[in-house]
Motif scaffolding. Structure first.
Motif, PDB file in Angstrom:
ATOM      1  N   GLY A 196      40.658  38.815  42.034  1.00 62.70           N
ATOM      2  CA  GLY A 196      39.256  38.859  41.606  1.00 62.70           C
ATOM      3  C   GLY A 196      38.611  40.163  42.017  1.00 62.70           C
ATOM      4  N   MET A 197      38.835  40.551  43.274  1.00 62.21           N
ATOM      5  CA  MET A 197      38.198  41.783  43.742  1.00 62.21           C
ATOM      6  C   MET A 197      38.774  42.995  43.049  1.00 62.21           C
ATOM      7  SD  MET A 197      37.682  40.833  47.764  1.00 62.21           S
ATOM      8  CE  MET A 197      36.696  42.214  48.226  1.00 62.21           C
ATOM      9  N   LEU A 198      40.076  42.979  42.844  1.00 59.15           N
ATOM     10  CA  LEU A 198      40.696  44.105  42.149  1.00 59.15           C
ATOM     11  C   LEU A 198      40.132  44.229  40.746  1.00 59.15           C
ATOM     12  CD1 LEU A 198      42.735  46.364  41.863  1.00 59.15           C
ATOM     13  CD2 LEU A 198      44.500  44.683  41.401  1.00 59.15           C
ATOM     14  N   ILE A 199      40.029  43.086  40.074  1.00 54.83           N
ATOM     15  CA  ILE A 199      39.549  43.142  38.691  1.00 54.83           C
ATOM     16  C   ILE A 199      38.082  43.548  38.654  1.00 54.83           C
ATOM     17  CG2 ILE A 199      39.041  41.707  36.682  1.00 54.83           C
ATOM     18  CD1 ILE A 199      41.735  40.390  37.119  1.00 54.83           C
ATOM     19  N   ALA A 200      37.291  43.022  39.589  1.00 49.44           N
ATOM     20  CA  ALA A 200      35.890  43.442  39.639  1.00 49.44           C
ATOM     21  C   ALA A 200      35.814  44.953  39.819  1.00 49.44           C
ATOM     22  CB  ALA A 200      35.172  42.736  40.779  1.00 49.44           C
ATOM     23  N   GLY A 201      36.628  45.455  40.730  1.00 48.24           N
ATOM     24  CA  GLY A 201      36.648  46.898  40.947  1.00 48.24           C
ATOM     25  C   GLY A 201      37.070  47.644  39.703  1.00 48.24           C
TER      26      GLY A 201
ATOM     27  N   LEU B  16      53.391  50.917  36.217  1.00 47.15           N
ATOM     28  CA  LEU B  16      52.236  51.769  36.470  1.00 47.15           C
ATOM     29  C   LEU B  16      51.477  51.203  37.658  1.00 47.15           C
ATOM     30  CD1 LEU B  16      50.983  52.438  32.869  1.00 47.15           C
ATOM     31  CD2 LEU B  16      52.061  54.029  34.452  1.00 47.15           C
ATOM     32  N   PRO B  17      50.993  52.090  38.512  1.00 47.40           N
ATOM     33  CA  PRO B  17      50.399  51.624  39.762  1.00 47.40           C
ATOM     34  C   PRO B  17      49.396  50.476  39.583  1.00 47.40           C
ATOM     35  CG  PRO B  17      50.149  54.014  39.496  1.00 47.40           C
ATOM     36  CD  PRO B  17      51.005  53.525  38.381  1.00 47.40           C
ATOM     37  N   VAL B  18      48.353  50.724  38.829  1.00 45.10           N
ATOM     38  CA  VAL B  18      47.274  49.746  38.808  1.00 45.10           C
ATOM     39  C   VAL B  18      47.690  48.442  38.137  1.00 45.10           C
ATOM     40  CG1 VAL B  18      44.949  49.313  38.005  1.00 45.10           C
ATOM     41  CG2 VAL B  18      45.554  51.544  38.913  1.00 45.10           C
ATOM     42  N   LEU B  19      48.368  48.585  36.995  1.00 46.16           N
ATOM     43  CA  LEU B  19      48.725  47.364  36.269  1.00 46.16           C
ATOM     44  C   LEU B  19      49.668  46.486  37.071  1.00 46.16           C
ATOM     45  CD1 LEU B  19      48.982  48.758  32.675  1.00 46.16           C
ATOM     46  CD2 LEU B  19      47.310  47.163  33.612  1.00 46.16           C
ATOM     47  N   SER B  20      50.620  47.136  37.713  1.00 50.39           N
ATOM     48  CA  SER B  20      51.557  46.320  38.490  1.00 50.39           C
ATOM     49  C   SER B  20      50.822  45.637  39.628  1.00 50.39           C
ATOM     50  CB  SER B  20      52.689  47.183  39.030  1.00 50.39           C
ATOM     51  OG  SER B  20      52.190  48.075  39.993  1.00 50.39           O
ATOM     52  N   HIS B  21      49.794  46.306  40.124  1.00 48.01           N
ATOM     53  CA  HIS B  21      49.027  45.679  41.191  1.00 48.01           C
ATOM     54  C   HIS B  21      48.305  44.443  40.678  1.00 48.01           C
ATOM     55  CE1 HIS B  21      49.428  49.619  43.278  1.00 48.01           C
ATOM     56  NE2 HIS B  21      49.623  48.799  44.282  1.00 48.01           N
ATOM     57  N   VAL B  22      47.750  44.564  39.492  1.00 45.99           N
ATOM     58  CA  VAL B  22      47.046  43.405  38.949  1.00 45.99           C
ATOM     59  C   VAL B  22      48.023  42.254  38.788  1.00 45.99           C
ATOM     60  CG1 VAL B  22      45.770  42.498  36.998  1.00 45.99           C
ATOM     61  CG2 VAL B  22      45.309  44.797  37.797  1.00 45.99           C
TER      62      VAL B  22
ATOM     63  N   SER C  57      42.066  47.129  47.316  1.00 44.20           N
ATOM     64  CA  SER C  57      42.961  46.079  46.835  1.00 44.20           C
ATOM     65  C   SER C  57      44.366  46.627  46.680  1.00 44.20           C
ATOM     66  CB  SER C  57      42.472  45.527  45.495  1.00 44.20           C
ATOM     67  OG  SER C  57      41.137  45.142  45.603  1.00 44.20           O
ATOM     68  N   MET C  58      44.457  47.829  46.122  1.00 45.38           N
ATOM     69  CA  MET C  58      45.786  48.405  45.955  1.00 45.38           C
ATOM     70  C   MET C  58      46.432  48.615  47.306  1.00 45.38           C
ATOM     71  SD  MET C  58      45.059  51.033  42.861  1.00 45.38           S
ATOM     72  CE  MET C  58      46.465  52.042  43.190  1.00 45.38           C
ATOM     73  N   ASN C  59      45.633  49.042  48.237  1.00 40.32           N
ATOM     74  CA  ASN C  59      46.137  49.255  49.586  1.00 40.32           C
ATOM     75  C   ASN C  59      46.673  47.948  50.154  1.00 40.32           C
ATOM     76  OD1 ASN C  59      46.648  50.470  51.998  1.00 40.32           O
ATOM     77  ND2 ASN C  59      44.529  50.431  52.703  1.00 40.32           N
ATOM     78  N   ASP C  60      45.876  46.913  50.027  1.00 32.80           N
ATOM     79  CA  ASP C  60      46.305  45.615  50.555  1.00 32.80           C
ATOM     80  C   ASP C  60      47.554  45.115  49.858  1.00 32.80           C
ATOM     81  OD1 ASP C  60      44.128  45.825  52.096  1.00 32.80           O
ATOM     82  OD2 ASP C  60      43.188  43.946  51.491  1.00 32.80           O
TER      83      ASP C  60
ATOM     84  N   LYS D 207      39.678  34.333  51.741  1.00 33.55           N
ATOM     85  CA  LYS D 207      38.778  33.224  51.426  1.00 33.55           C
ATOM     86  C   LYS D 207      37.431  33.830  51.085  1.00 33.55           C
ATOM     87  CE  LYS D 207      41.699  30.071  52.698  1.00 33.55           C
ATOM     88  NZ  LYS D 207      42.140  30.157  54.080  1.00 33.55           N
ATOM     89  N   THR D 208      36.516  32.978  50.707  1.00 31.53           N
ATOM     90  CA  THR D 208      35.208  33.489  50.328  1.00 31.53           C
ATOM     91  C   THR D 208      34.543  34.327  51.425  1.00 31.53           C
ATOM     92  OG1 THR D 208      35.050  31.464  49.117  1.00 31.53           O
ATOM     93  CG2 THR D 208      33.077  32.821  49.181  1.00 31.53           C
ATOM     94  N   PRO D 209      34.543  33.879  52.684  1.00 25.60           N
ATOM     95  CA  PRO D 209      33.863  34.704  53.688  1.00 25.60           C
ATOM     96  C   PRO D 209      34.442  36.112  53.759  1.00 25.60           C
ATOM     97  CG  PRO D 209      34.529  32.603  54.633  1.00 25.60           C
ATOM     98  CD  PRO D 209      35.109  32.658  53.266  1.00 25.60           C
ATOM     99  N   ASP D 210      35.748  36.197  53.613  1.00 27.27           N
ATOM    100  CA  ASP D 210      36.394  37.503  53.662  1.00 27.27           C
ATOM    101  C   ASP D 210      35.896  38.377  52.522  1.00 27.27           C
ATOM    102  OD1 ASP D 210      38.117  39.552  54.322  1.00 27.27           O
ATOM    103  OD2 ASP D 210      39.741  38.743  53.095  1.00 27.27           O
ATOM    104  N   ALA D 211      35.893  37.803  51.340  1.00 29.07           N
ATOM    105  CA  ALA D 211      35.453  38.573  50.176  1.00 29.07           C
ATOM    106  C   ALA D 211      34.017  39.033  50.371  1.00 29.07           C
ATOM    107  CB  ALA D 211      35.585  37.731  48.913  1.00 29.07           C
TER     108      ALA D 211
END
Ligand SMILES: Nc1ncnc2c1ncn2[C@@H]1O[C@H](COP(=O)(O)OP(=O)(O)OP(=O)(O)O)[C@@H](O)[C@H]1O
Ligand SMILES: Nc1ncnc2c1ncn2[C@@H]1O[C@H](COP(=O)(O)OP(=O)(O)OP(=O)(O)O)[C@@H](O)[C@H]1O
Ligand SMILES: [Mg+2]
Ligand SMILES: [Mg+2]
Lengths: 572, 362, 523, 354
Positions: free
Chosen positions: D34-39, D19-25, D300-303, B150-154
């Motif tokens: 969102g976080m993965l893409i930002a990264g 491929l690692p990254v693309l499959s993750h996306v 993100s990849m880890n998660d 969720k947002t707080p996590d992010a």
């Protein structure tokens, strides 16, 4: 005594659970998964309703919906009514009140359902103290005090037959045996006197002997306290033993619903019929049917154990563990030797030792004439092509990075180094021999179903046409219907190729179906061996007797009789 | 700098606690673990010894710009730095075994005294930082785990990464600019103001941990002075570690939150808050503590940058200084101390983990 | 030499009654040993100057050696230097201070001859006698050593208590402090090495420097000059001395709360040419001394010292056009007229001519080494600019390299570097300290430069008791070396201190003796 | 010996999805995506900056003058120097851009070297076990307990020994970082190797009579290194920070050899307190954003690889029916947990067969 249970007092049984047109679907990477589609069922007070069906048919999802435990990715519709409240649409606070008090849950794996770092008493009390006490007229009660909660926890432990509950209430989960843990889990469910207990595979993780005790306990709950139980299982024996009514699920839908005796006697649906047919049934279809003496006796002795002893060295100060002790047996060419015993009895240890994966530490073990006590990998390696090994979990026994073809080809590559074209042909043949299309060679393991993977695993084990095959619980990870097919295949191939096999299983019925000669292992000792059908029908050893008595047969009528007959034996 | 890889010692082949469960004696395990300290230290000492010799000698470092080469060589000879290296090595080992750590070359103090002085400073910084890290990292980690994805996590995760991604000297600089230069609330650097420092060092038996000394002598003015100096370094180093802790708590808590026993608790009507803070947290604590222990041990050695930024005269800071001066005696002493601290911390962590985990309790 | 009074700008301040308040001084110069036998660095010497007596010392504001705890000191024969001590001198611990201590101190220096010590400065000292409690006789190896009085003011010169110090080994700081072996202007009351030292005026001190202006002075140590800067700016300390970066100084100069003081500095920065390995050097395949000289000349023509001083150092360094820095008696500026446009600015044409005349093919490829960690962090910027200046003409192709200090120190004398950066800080305030170590036979540069005329002149100058002819000889040496270009002088440092506006006396101590004296500070 | 090639088999999934990254996306959703893409965006910007530095940067990294004359020093951002100039007259923007190149080079060299050594040692140690394992573990532990910056400093002295040219400097920094990282890869790979050693597929190879070499190369290696991309990104950001720390302590790469953010930031510290913010803020931001980007990708990849942390998994992991499972109640401790759960997750598709 159990007879009378079927003739229940006809005093208008109240409905404690009413599921109506339940739909559950999950959002996944691959899109929406509809796990439950329009399921309707109801449970009356004091009734045991069994939900059966193959893996993935939606049993667990249905059970979780009853307690509102679905993950956030799930969307559900329809109604699950408990005490007039629809769990599907109720508020979180109400739901919390309802959980534990009106409906409780018993989990499959008692060891994971108990928090290892809290005492069992604390965990039971958590549930009690999370609710206000019930006060007769339904008005809101007081918060339960610590002391009172403790007393109730002790009481619950006593109800499920934990000896010395005053003391044991302060024990940690690891201080209980597996069966006791499951009792504790049931006690936690009982602590608030719920009218309904949902038990999701409550005995699957347990040995048959322990399973028998837990089933007995559940029956008592129903009889003594009138608790209704939704029993989820894939074990038809358990169903036959305990259930009043059976709901059969298939691919998220209820395909059939009937009182237990009716279902077993005259299944309506095709699917139900197939399912029942696939269930191995002790005493039916035995491989040693009618045999009076050991088959293949004259064959070359491929494995010979004399006073075999296998010790696992202790690590860092812990004492060594003697897993197998004084075991003697032989396996002759062409013979299928079945090894049964409950968890931890040393079956796998023996199998692995024969394959040279473990060290034999005492006595004598000759495999294909090679002494395995103090063996050297180098001198044993040439013999390895004579030995095949089929692992329990087909998913884990394939390298996820290699294709099925590469995996099946590996023994050939290692020992024969054939030409690529030759290799490809041979791999194709092998796959076809286990009834897989040759084109599957290019698939990755995860692209196959469990049953297909186990076939491939068999193909790999047979690639070098070994004289001896060790199969360690090759079907226990599979659904019954799939298991039936794999067993059938195994039997055909064995008959065709005539290799000797050490067949390990904890399931007596399965062992009996395949083996000519059966050994029963108990705590590292071979307590009994003999012709399969004889051991099953007329066990000599006390342990074997108890083992066989514990096994519920998938036939409610027969099982009821067996229960009566064996009650004395099981009481011990 | 190795803060982010949270591989616990378990992964590193030191016999895992799992071994204990098999029924062996916890005591045996701990004793072996304790004995392992010695080879570890020996290896470290050996590595430091040879590495330092490769990097040059203290005399060249100090006088290389002033003396003719022959004079330099003569002095090196007189100091004995040109003897066969193995001779020097065994002599050094012999000294260590007799507990003689020698005197530092570049500023001539007894190594033990030097370690005590700077060790206590670093200890104080580490304690402060750990307090910050725990106060910030654990609750935020719980929130992040509870509100995962969720947002707080992010927001919290980004915060954790940022606190880790900002080089400590940069963060320190910004903190100084804001709180000291612009707002004028806190002092720029150092461990105490001059008068306090004089007052505290002239105490009869100083512990070297200033706030403790101030409290013991009942000098409250000094105490507040010390605390005001401690805030910024503790924040700089603490936030860095807090990021790691947050992540650690979050990951492990998510792991335990998905466990059956949490689901079981939920099925009994236990509230979500209690599920997170009790049911899931305590089991998660075991791995958390293991890694945290390692972190704290590393913190002691990893504080070089923080100490330099804030004039916090501690071990890390001194290490960099001694290294530049090629003062092998001092560097060796510090490394031995750090090794002991790391080993002992791991040892303590094991004991603590054992206390939390009933399965390894005997 | 005796009885001569130097200019003493602030000496009136110190004669007034000392204030009861305290002053805190911040510095980045670390102490290694308080024992004079064990250290040879600025940080340690700074403290020694406050706590130990000297036979010879200089008054704040001058660099002229004058008797400190002595009443007179002079050459009684070319190789005998006789000193008469004041009588009734005492150490802070009550021990009497007499000629035994003086003899002990110098004997000890020679005996211990610590690898990190300054014994090498006493190379010309044969022996010391103490015929009576107030007389000390120094026997020298070479007659009329004009630098000897200076040596007595140098790091080799502090007098120590013979009852406290061991004769044959270096004593630890804590012992010195606990045994109160002080007899300088100040004593030490608390001593936390390299963290905080507090000084208290020594009532028994009777030497040249007189009673300190402030009774209590604290010396606080910094590792990061930026913290020093912030603290002085915030008023947490009164004075900040040394090691501020150019940017710090620049911004402090704009701050009205503090005042920046600059004094003459003895530090110089220069490029050393290795006469064997530089382009066309003696050991190169195409050895040719003329061409090598032309290369050096062209470089001297091209460097723009003013630009470096202003751009990189913001005026904290000034251009250096000779070997003896400006401010020392005898210093001239031969490189200003000989190279570049004759006015200190670079000249591309002259450089081109020099190379063409010698038939050097351009561009000349040179490897220039500098050290990034020993001479301040701006060396990188400095040499980037030098490279740019050399290359802008198109005559040079500079391959700039940097090496960490210890390796650098080793390699520079092993002919690894054809030309390289070096800096120098004098041991004492005399022009000879910029000549003897550099251009005599066995110099510390080891750059294979050898010019017998120069060497002769140096030995003459060093023993010439006549001031003016000595200065002339020194001038001659500078001219000669400038022709040969043994090294290429670039910059001369200034002493810089920053103090709160209320602090007095800072300007007085930033004198050519390069001794920072706490005793003149007050507020 | 293990080069026996198998028939070229058709692969069913297109390569790019594996491929690692693309499959993750592809596998991610919502905020996690969102976080993965930002990264990824930050990382790609960083990589592009490094790759195209000669085209993006208006000046060279050590350029202090152009045709129009010397650059002004400490000049605030202007049209000519959009991010201003430093005390030495370097153009800040150019140095930040070139700095990306240095960072990439250091990361690539450092991480490649440490992966190579760490993986080899980890495999050997984990699979072969015995004394080799014990010794390596103690040594790795010792190195791990070594203050990493100290190792880096000592190594940079040992290695840089002579001159610090661009490559000399980069190699010195990279190798010193390598020494610090080897124990980390060693640990992870060793732990994986030990885990894999007990996996049935390795045992099945053993029963087939495959040699240790073959097992290590064919079975353990590829599976043990699956978590490497995750550590890679995490270590990449550590490498940048270590390099910056080295620069800060004066052991970094000199400005005339290459542009290096940490060094520039260190030099800018006195600028910042003098109100000259542009020399410090830009390299500082470059470090922070790059590390942020890389860490986001790594985490993100880890998660995503870890089903416990994954937002939306495929079906729940199947429980086998036997009681063989041991009482492993405690959660895993590793930061980079195995991938096992995700590969087994697919076993629930038995339905079609019945
Ligand atoms: N969290 C989830 N996300 C996505 N799909 C799920 C999830 N949980 C279950 N499913 C899917 O829902 C279907 C029904 O699963 P369920 O667990 O109810 O099966 P089951 O009948 O209990 O099987 P088993 O006998 O193996 O326990 C399966 O196809 C499963 O993949
Ligand atoms: N590597 C090992 N080290 C120590 N003890 C072991 C090891 N492997 C198994 N054991 C112990 O040996 C005993 C026999 O184990 P084994 O795996 O042979 O049982 P099993 O009959 O195959 O049981 P299951 O039906 O659960 O597979 C058990 O008590 C087990 O805990
Ligand atoms: Mg299920
Ligand atoms: Mg088994």
């Amino acid at each position: 005594m159990s007879e009378q249970l079927d003739v229940r007092p006809a005093a208008q049984p109240e409905t404690v659970l009413d599921i109506d047109d339940l739909e559950v679907s999950f959002a996944t990477d691959a899109g929406e998964v509809r796990a439950v589609r329009g399921v309707s069922l109801d449970v009356k007070a004091g009734e045991v309703v069994a939900v059966v069906g193959e893996s993935g048919s939606g049993k667990t999802v249905t059970a979780k919906t009853i307690l509102g435990l679905l993950p956030e990715t799930a969307t559900s519709s329809g109604a699950v009514v408990i005490k007039g409240q629809n769990v599907v649409s109720i508020t979180a606070a109400k739901l919390r009140e309802l959980r534990g008090r009106d409906v409780a849950m018993v989990f499959q794996e008692p060891s994971t359902a108990l928090n290892p770092v809290f005492t069992v008493g604390w965990q039971i009390m958590e549930g009690i103290r999370a609710h206000r006490a019930r006060q007769g007229g339904g008005g809101e009660g007081h918060r339960v005090g610590r002391k009172e909660a403790r007393e109730r926890a002790i009481e619950a432990l006593r109800k499920v037959g934990i000896p010395d509950p005053e003391k044991r209430v302060d024990y940690y989960p690891h201080q209980f045996s597996g069966g006791q843990k499951q009792r504790v889990v049931i006690a936690a469910a009982l602590a608030l006197d719920p009218e309904l207990i949902v038990a999701d595979e409550p005995t699957t993780a347990l040995d048959v002997t322990v399973q028998a005790e837990i089933l007995e306990l559940l029956r008592d709950l129903r009889d003594l306290y009138g608790t209704s139980i939704v029993l989820i299982t894939h074990n038809m024996g358990v169903v036959a033993d305990l259930a009043d009514r059976v709901v059969v699920m298939y691919q998220g839908e209820v395909v059939e619903e009937a009182p237990v005796r009716k279902l077993f006697a005259e299944p309506r649906e095709d699917y139900t019929r197939q399912l029942l047919a696939a269930v191995p049934h002790l005493g039916r279809d035995s491989a040693s049917e009618g045999a009076t003496e050991r088959l293949h006796q004259g064959g070359e002795v491929l494995v010979e154990a004399k006073g075999l002893e296998i010790v696992y060295p202790g690590r860092l100060g812990s004492p060594a563990f003697r897993a197998v002790e004084g075991v003697s047996f032989t396996v002759s060419a062409g013979e299928v030797f079945g090894l049964v015993g409950e968890s931890g009895s040393g079956k796998t240890t023996i199998g692995r030792t024969i394959a040279g994966l473990n060290r034999a530490t005492g006595g004598s073990l000759k495999v294909l004439g090679h002494e395995m006590v103090g063996f050297r990998e180098r001198s044993f390696r040439p013999l390895r092509k004579e030995i095949g090994f089929v692992f329990q979990d087909p998913a884990a026994s394939f390298n996820p990075q290699l294709t099925i073809g590469e995996c099946v080809a590996e023994p050939l590559v290692v020992h024969l180094r054939p030409q690529p074209a030759q290799l490809r042909r041979r791999v194709g043949e092998l796959l076809e021999s286990v009834q897989l299309p040759a084109s599957y060679a290019s698939r990755y393991p995860h692209e196959l179903s469990g049953g297909q993977r186990q076939r491939a695993s068999l193909a790999r084990a047979l690639a070098l046409e070994p004289r001896l095959l060790v199969a360690d619980e090759p079907t226990s990870a599979l659904d019954v219907s799939v298991q039936a097919k794999v067993l059938e295949l195994f039997r055909e191939i064995q008959a065709e190729l005539g290799f000797a096999a050490l067949f390990i299983s904890h399931d007596l019925a399965v062992v009996d179906q395949l083996s000519h000669w059966v050994g029963v292992l108990y705590k590292g000792r071979l307590v009994e061996q003999g012709i399969g059908s004889r051991v099953m029908n007329n066990p000599q050893d006390a342990y074997t007797k108890r083992l066989i008595a514990s096994l519920p047969v998938p036939d409610p009528v027969q099982q009821a009789e067996r229960r009566v007959a064996h009650r004395a034996l099981l009481g011990g | 700098m190795t803060a982010l890889i949270e591989t616990p010692p378990e992964a590193a082949g030191v016999p895992a606690p799992a071994a204990k469960r098999k029924g062996g004696g916890l005591a045996t395990y701990l004793i072996i673990r304790f004995l392992l300290i010695f080879p570890t230290i020996l290896i470290l000492v050996t590595m430091v010894f040879f590495l330092m010799r490769i990097t040059g000698d203290p005399i060249t470092a100090a006088l290389g710009g002033r003396l003719p080469a022959d004079q330099l060589a003569q002095r090196i000879h007189e100091a004995g730095y040109d003897r066969p290296i193995m001779v020097q090595y065994f002599q050094y080992l012999g000294q260590i075994f007799t507990g003689n750590f020698g005197r530092t070359i570049s500023d001539n103090r007894a190594v033990t005294e030097m370690l005590a002085t700077f060790g206590s400073a670093t200890l104080e910084l580490a304690i402060n930082a750990v307090v910050v890290a725990l106060i910030v990292g654990i609750p935020l980690g719980m929130i992040a785990a509870h509100r995962r994805d969720k947002t707080p996590d992010a927001v919290l995760r980004i915060f954790a990464i940022l606190s880790y991604a900002t080089p400590v000297f940069f963060a320190g600089l910004l903190l100084k600019l804001v709180f000291s230069v612009w707002l004028g609330w806190l002092p720029v650097a150092g461990r105490a103001s001059t008068s306090t420092e004089i007052a505290l060092t002239s105490l009869a038996q100083p512990t070297g941990i200033y706030w403790l000394d101030a409290l013991r002598s009942g000098n409250m003015a000094a105490f507040w002075d010390v605390e005001s100096h401690a805030i910024l370094p503790a924040l700089a180093l603490g936030l860095l570690t807090a990021g790691v802790f947050l992540r650690l708590v979050r990951t492990n808590l998510i792991g335990t939150l998905g466990r059956d026993y949490v689901e079981a608790g939920r099925s009994r009507g236990v509230s979500e808050f209690r599920l997170v803070t009790r049911h899931a947290y305590k089991p998660a604590l075991i791995p958390i503590i293991t890694v945290m222990g390692l972190q704290i041990a590393l913190l002691l050695g990893g504080a070089v940058l923080t100490e330099t930024t804030f004039e916090w005269k501690g071990l890390g800071f001194q290490l960099a200084q001694y290294l530049t001066a090629r003062d092998f005696v001092a560097v060796q002493g510090i490394v031995v101390l750090l090794a002991v601290i790391v080993a002992v911390t791991n040892f303590i962590v094991d004991v603590v983990a054992a206390l939390i985990d009933p399965r390894v309790r005997y | 030499l005796t009885g001569c009074t130097g200019p003493s700008g602030g000496s009136s301040a110190q004669s007034g009654s000392s204030s009861g308040g305290s002053i805190t001084v911040g510095t980045t110069d670390k102490v290694t040993f308080l024992d004079p036998a064990g250290s040879y660095d600025n940080g340690s010497f700074m403290i020694m100057n406050q706590i130990y007596p000297f036979v010879m010392n200089s008054k704040p504001g001058s660099a002229d050696p004058q008797p400190d705890i002595a009443t007179s000191a002079s050459f009684t024969s070319p190789t005998v230097y006789t000193v008469k001590l004041k009588s009734g001198l005492k150490w802070a611990n009550g021990d009497t201070l007499d000629s035994t201590d003086v003899k002990f101190s110098f004997d000890r220096q020679l005996k211990i001859n610590d690898p990190n010590g300054p014994a090498s400065l006493l190379g010309n000292l044969a022996s010391v006698d103490a015929p009576d409690p107030t007389t000390v006789v120094f026997h020298l190896k070479q007659g009329n050593d004009q630098t000897f009085p200076q040596v007595l003011t140098s790091p080799a010169g502090p007098i120590v208590d013979h009852k406290v110090f061991p004769a044959d080994k270096v004593m630890s700081d804590d012992d010195i402090v606990s045994k109160k072996a002080f007899a300088g202007q100040y004593t030490i009351t608390t001593y936390q090495k390299n963290q905080l030292v507090s000084f208290k005026a020594n009532p028994d001190y009777q030497g040249l420097l007189g009673k300190p202006a402030t009774d209590t002075v604290n010396l606080k140590y910094y590792a990061d000059s930026n913290n020093l800067k912030l603290d002085v700016q915030q008023g947490n300390i009164d004075v900040a001395s040394r090691s501020l970066t150019a940017t710090d100084v620049d911004s402090l100069a704009k701050d009205s709360k503090v005042k920046v003081y600059k004094g003459p500095g003895g530090e110089i920065r220069y490029i050393v040419f290795n006469f064997d390995t530089m382009p066309y050097g003696a050991k190169t395949p195409n050895a040719d001394p003329t061409k090598a000289l032309a290369v050096r000349q062209a470089m001297a023509d091209l460097v723009d010292r003013e630009a470096i001083a202003q751009q990189v150092y913001k005026g904290t360094y000034t251009p250096l056009y000779s070997y003896v820095p400006d401010g020392f008696p005898g210093a001239t500026t031969p490189l200003k007229s000989m190279y570049g446009d004759g006015n200190g600015k670079p000249s591309m044409d002259k450089a081109k001519q020099a190379l063409q005349a010698a038939g050097v093919q351009t561009p000349v490829s040179i490897n220039l080494q500098y050290n990034p960690d020993h001479y301040g962090t701006s060396s990188g910027d400095e040499y980037a600019l030098v490279k740019q200046q050399l290359e802008a003409s198109g005559l040079f192709k500079v391959n700039l390299q940097s090496t960490e200090w210890v390796t650098y120190s080793k390699d520079r004398t092993k002919d690894v570097y054809p030309m390289y950066q070096l800096g120098w800080f004098p041991d004492y305030s005399d022009a000879d300290d910029y000549l003897t170590p550099f251009f005599t036979e066995n110099n510390f540069l080891k750059n294979h430069y050898s010019n017998t005329t120069v060497q002769d002149l140096i030995s003459k100058e060093a023993t010439n008791p006549d001031k003016s002819s000595r200065e002339q000889q020194i001038g001659q040496i500078q001219d000669d070396v400038a022709k040969d270009l043994a090294t290429l002088p670039l910059l001369q440092g200034a002493q810089i201190a920053v103090a709160g506006t209320s602090v007095k006396g800072v300007d007085t101590t930033l004198d050519p003796s390069f001794k920072f004296r706490l005793g003149v500070l007050s507020k | 010996m293990t080069t026996q090639t198998l028939p070229q088999l058709e692969r069913r999934e297109p390569l790019w999805t594996r491929l690692p990254v693309l499959s993750h996306v592809r596998n991610s959703v919502g905020l996690q995506r969102g976080m993965l893409i930002a990264g990824l965006v930050l990382t790609v910007v960083f990589l592009l900056m490094a790759l195209l530095a000669p085209f993006i940067a208006p000046y060279g990294f050590s350029q202090i003058s152009d045709a129009k004359g010397d650059f002004p020093t400490q000049d605030p951002p202007s049209a000519q120097h959009i991010w201003g100039t430093t005390v030495g007259g370097f153009d800040v923007f150019s140095r930040v851009v070139w700095g990306a190149q240095t960072a990439v080079l250091v990361i690539v060299v450092a991480v490649a070297l440490s992966i190579f050594a760490g993986v080899a040692l980890g495999l050997a140690s984990g699979y072969i076990g015995g004394w080799l394992d014990r010794v390596l573990v103690v040594v790795a532990d010792a190195v791990y307990a070594f203050p990493s910056l100290l190792v880096a400093i000592v190594m940079s002295i040992v290695i840089s020994h002579g001159q610090s040219s661009l490559w000399g400097g980069i190699l010195a920094a990279a190798i010193s970082i390598t020494v610090v990282f080897i124990p980390q890869y060693f640990r992870v790979v060793r732990a994986e190797a030990i885990r894999l050693k007990a996996e049935p597929f390795v045992e099945s190879a053993k029963v087939l009579g495959a040699s240790s070499w073959r097992i290590m190369a064919r079975h353990i290696f590829r599976n043990a290194t699956r978590s490497i991309p995750l550590i890679f990104t995490l270590n990449a950001s550590e490498a940048i920070l270590t390099l910056a720390g080295l620069g800060f302590l004066g052991f970094g790469i000199e400005p005339t050899s290459a542009a290096e953010w940490g060094f520039d930031l260190n030099k800018a510290i006195s600028d910042v307190t003098a109100g000259i913010w542009w020399t410090g803020v830009f390299p500082g931001l470059a470090i922070v954003l790059t590390v942020l980007g890389l860490t986001l990708v790594g985490e993100s990849m880890n998660d995503l690889a870890d089903s416990r942390l994954r937002t939306r998994g495929r079906g729940r992991r199947q429980r086998t029916t036997t009681a063989g499972t041991s009482e492993s109640g405690a959660p895993q401790t590793g930061a980079v947990p195995g991938y096992a759960a995700s590969t087994e997750a697919s076993s629930g598709q038995e339905g079609g067969q019945a």
